[in-house]
Design an enzyme around this catalytic site. Structure first.
Site, short mmCIF file in Angstrom:
data_model
loop_
_atom_site.label_atom_id
_atom_site.label_comp_id
_atom_site.label_asym_id
_atom_site.label_seq_id
_atom_site.Cartn_x
_atom_site.Cartn_y
_atom_site.Cartn_z
N TRP A 158 0.83 -1.20 0.00
CA TRP A 158 0.00 0.00 0.00
C TRP A 158 0.87 1.26 0.00
CZ3 TRP A 158 -0.81 4.46 2.70
CH2 TRP A 158 -2.01 5.13 2.48
N HIS A 277 -11.48 -6.01 2.59
CA HIS A 277 -10.73 -7.17 3.06
C HIS A 277 -11.67 -8.36 3.23
CE1 HIS A 277 -7.18 -4.53 4.62
NE2 HIS A 277 -7.35 -4.49 3.31
N TYR A 286 -12.16 2.08 5.15
CA TYR A 286 -11.98 2.04 3.70
C TYR A 286 -13.16 2.68 2.96
CZ TYR A 286 -7.91 -1.00 4.17
OH TYR A 286 -6.67 -1.50 4.48
N ARG A 344 -5.92 3.84 15.96
CA ARG A 344 -4.97 4.87 15.52
C ARG A 344 -5.29 6.19 16.23
NH1 ARG A 344 -5.31 3.84 8.94
NH2 ARG A 344 -4.53 1.68 8.99
N ASP A 550 -38.06 2.59 20.63
CA ASP A 550 -37.96 4.03 20.82
C ASP A 550 -36.90 4.35 21.88
OD1 ASP A 550 -39.90 4.42 18.85
OD2 ASP A 550 -41.53 4.31 20.30
N ASP A 551 -37.30 4.88 23.05
CA ASP A 551 -36.33 5.33 24.04
C ASP A 551 -35.89 4.24 25.01
OD1 ASP A 551 -36.21 7.92 23.06
OD2 ASP A 551 -37.90 8.58 24.27
#
Length: 800
Positions: A158, A277, A286, A344, A550-551
């Site tokens: 890459w 992948h 990606y 990351r 709902d909640d």
């Protein structure tokens, strides 16, 4: 620059008649001119230059633009530090490795950052002759010592074919007028050495798919512009549609298209799922990079002889609205679809959402009318609702110009998202209410559990074991060092064997179970979701359901068995914005001090300040822990991690099922963003009743309207509802109307047969594939689920 002639994907796949339906996309950020077949390469270089810099007409009197230009200059000040073409070991003192290929890419990226500041009017570096000479010497050093036909690649393909090539291309465009012919030839030859074909990549010339295909196409396209090569641009245009492969690896077509052209399965699906992948959900990794790069390519080619006219280009609208919109929670991309990028440090703090916004801004000019208005409404909402990270204060000058245009548009912002969205093709669900959002992450025989390659995401063991991520007003919760400091063995929602596996253990593994998915009622925030858990590397098994009403989310588990160790189900694991945030247990506050731990016997309800409530209609024994957790990013990412320790406060709550349990279970109601008073009220009168929790079916009923939600693991019944096998079902009464939704989460059944023991019902409307016949006091409902890949079918009934 002369375009190549010959066959295009349209003539191969759609026939010449389709040309009349082609969409021309004038996407450039500035005024777009159509270029004749013999148009000059300089115009396209200028277009790419504008994408990188914002163009020569930046309004520096606008404080926001002036601030963006100043950021560009500061970034260059940082990037240029240590740059020394006189060195022999590396262009930068911290990038000297000849075994780590990312040192090559990072060197080129730093040069591109500095070249951008040199090219942007208003920066301190603009047109500086000494800096120009330093940049040229830096490029020469890299071509002589690291990159090009005379050098052997190492480590990651890459970096050679995409990362380094993209950055070197950008520098060449920015410095084009001062490069000189000989240096330009060296640059373009070096890039072509590694990336000659937009259809192929890697040293062994594999077919490029998904984001990788768009990346290599971008490399080839900009290189072609630098060389005035129309044939190269034609190949790029056709590579996006995979003309050479008859469309099998088109990045524009849905992977589940019915024309038989589906290739490796990498890319977008019609439900908004994105896989890369092979079987990894990757919209936030990606997928966002594909959208980002494609938006640039479309800008470059718009209005030229190489304009992308593939009718599948209209699918981009679905990508945005189905594949990104429901996966963004007020500026944060749900981590369940970000793959190894969560490990990351550079990708936290809503950075991934910035990439998505920038890409959609570039798309707006190319999708006229309703589509453009939809994109505009969306980016205006995204920018306004992210109060954690001000997009206008972090983006580049070109994107800022586009953002200000969108903000100035009369199109109103979309408004807060309220939707329940499931992505059956990648075993994920998202639930959005006005005060919170929830993401559920599962996996199955069809989808991998997590990715840990290149020494990244080393502790992602349980990211798909039923992880539930709650997004509240604490917009920075999953930023500010969450992923290195959270206990990776106790991710919220998961059922796990206590302990820490080896780094990367089990990554890229599918389950042996097929049952993962659910059903949803369109136009509502009502959904049933579930998974059959078969833990990697363990005998642990279990059935897990989340009924999103709902909640309130009803969390149900049964059949939790096995596991050679202590088995736990994690109710919550929260990084606390306020380290002393109050925890109430049955209305009684407990200690807010770090180090507190306790066994909470017979708990009926809990409330965590700033997070919400948890109701246990069946009193439960819980364990609670407050702790200050210290870690480094290097612990989860050897490639990009840092060694500086970071400490964050956490509150963890879990149920202990014991060692190697047999048929253990759980049932609680999660009430995100609910007040303590509301949680207490719901504990006294639970809004959801448990109807069934067995190896055959999980089912609940909502008290307010009688709605029934059920996940059938096999043939079974829950009061008036029965099923002949695996299925997920919702039955919602509204006055005299009854709405039924059904799906096959195993994605293997040809049909699902429901029994509804309720008299006096007649069919009002039914999706294709649903048939209804009388049965006893009620109805027999047959849903043809063959080939639907877990999608929901609906039926409307009415009482006579």
């Amino acid at each position: 620059m002369t375009p190549a002639t010959g066959t295009t994907r349209r003539t191969v796949l759609a026939g010449a008649a389709a040309l009349g339906a082609a969409v021309t996309l004038p996407l450039a950020l500035g005024p777009v001119n159509a270029y004749a077949a013999s148009g000059e390469a300089g115009a396209l270089r200028e277009r790419w230059h504008t994408l990188l810099t914002g163009g020569p007409a930046l309004d520096l009197s606008d404080e926001r633009i002036a601030a963006a230009v100043a950021r560009t200059g500061r970034a260059a000040d940082t990037a240029v530090k240590g740059l020394d073409p006189a060195r022999t070991d590396g262009l930068f003192p911290d990038l000297t490795s000849t075994t780590l290929s990312n040192h090559v890419t990072t060197s080129f990226k730093r040069l591109a950052v500095v070249a951008t500041a040199w090219a942007v009017p208003g920066t301190p570096q603009h047109a500086d002759p000494a800096l120009r000479d330093l940049l040229l010497a830096g490029i020469d050093w890299m071509l002589t010592n690291r990159y090009g036909p005379g050098h052997t690649r190492f480590d990651n393909d890459w970096d050679w074919e995409i990362g380094s090539a993209l950055a070197l291309n950008d520098s060449a465009v920015l410095l084009y007028d001062v490069l000189g012919a000989e240096r330009l030839e060296r640059v373009t030859a070096a890039v072509r050495h590694y990336t000659p074909d937009p259809n192929l990549w890697r040293a062994d010339r594999q077919i490029a798919t998904g984001a990788n295909r768009v990346w290599v196409s971008t490399v080839v396209a900009v290189n072609a512009v630098l060389r005035d090569d129309g044939d190269g641009l034609a190949r790029v245009r056709d590579a996006l549609s995979d003309v050479e492969g008859s469309g099998a690896n088109s990045v524009l077509a849905f992977n589940d298209s019915t024309d038989g052209t589906a290739g490796t399965g990498e890319g977008f699906y019609a439900d908004g799922s994105f896989l890369q992948h092979y079987k990894h959900p990757y919209n936030g990794g990606y997928g966002k990079e594909l959208l980002n790069s494609l938006s640039r390519l479309l800008n470059l080619l718009a209005g030229t002889a190489w304009t992308v006219t593939d009718p599948d280009l209209d699918n981009v609208r679905t990508w945005v609205h189905e594949g990104f919109e429901p996966l963004l929670a007020r500026g944060d991309v749900m981590a369940s679809v970000c793959g190894r990028e969560i490990a990351r440090p550079s990708k936290q703090g809503h950075a991934s959402a910035q990439t998505v916004i920038e890409a959609v801004l570039r798309l707006i000019p190319g999708f006229p009318g309703e589509a453009a208005d939809g994109f505009t409404a969306l980016v205006k909402q995204w920018m306004a609702e992210d109060t954690y990270r001000d997009f206008l204060a972090v983006t580049d000058p070109a994107s800022l110009v586009a953002a200000l245009d969108a903000i100035g548009s009369p199109v109103p912002a979309r408004g807060p998202l309220t939707v329940h969205k499931q992505h059956p093709r990648m075993d994920k669900a998202a639930h959005h209410r006005p005060s919170f959002a929830l993401g559920i992450s599962a996996y199955s025989s069809r989808i991998y559990n997590y990715e840990s390659i290149q020494n990244e995401n080393l502790h992602g063991w349980h990211l798909s074991d039923g992880m539930v991520l709650l997004y509240t007003d604490d917009l920075g919760h999953y930023s500010e060092d969450y992923w290195p400091t959270v206990d990776p063995a106790r991710l919220p929602g998961t059922t796990v064997v206590a302990g820490r596996p080896a780094d990367s253990a089990g990554q890229r593994t599918t389950s042996t179970a097929d049952w993962a998915g659910g059903t949803a009622l369109p136009g509502t925030t009502l959904g049933a979701y579930g998974m059959e858990l078969r833990a990697y590397g363990s005998t642990l098994r279990g059935l897990k359901s989340w009924f999103c009403l709902d909640d309130v989310i009803a969390c149900v588990g049964s059949g939790i068995s096995g596991g050679a160790g202590t088995v736990e189900t994690v109710v919550e694991n929260r990084k606390l914005g306020d380290p002393s945030a109050a925890l109430l247990v049955d209305g009684v506050p407990v200690s807010g001090e770090p180090g507190w731990s306790a066994r909470l016997d017979g708990a009926r309800w809990l409330h965590v300040e700033g997070t919400g409530g948890y109701v246990f209609p069946e009193p439960a024994t819980l364990h609670g822990l407050r702790e200050e957790r210290t870690a480094t990013w290097r612990e989860i990412n050897l490639k990009y991690g840092t060694d500086a320790p970071v400490t964050r406060p956490y509150l963890t709550l879990w149920q202990d099922h014991g060692t190697s349990p047999e048929d253990a279970g759980y049932f609680w109601l999660q009430a995100p963003a609910a007040s303590a008073a509301r949680t207490r009220q719901w504990s006294a009168a639970p809004p959801v009743e448990l109807l069934a929790r067995s190896g055959a079916v999980h089912a609940v009923r909502r008290a307010a309207d009688g709605l029934v939600a059920a996940n059938f693991w096999g043939a079974g019944a829950a009061q008036e509802l029965s099923c002949d096998g695996p299925a997920s079902v919702l039955v919602r009464p509204e006055g005299r109307t009854l709405t039924v939704a059904v799906s096959d989460p195993t994605q293997l059944r040809s049909s699902v047969v429901l029994g509804l023991d309720s008299p006096g019902l007649k069919v009002v409307a039914a999706d294709p594939g649903i048939s209804v016949t009388p049965s006893g006091r009620g109805l027999r409902i047959t849903a043809d689920t063959a080939g639907l890949h877990g999608a929901t079918l609906g039926l409307t009934l009415k009482r006579s």
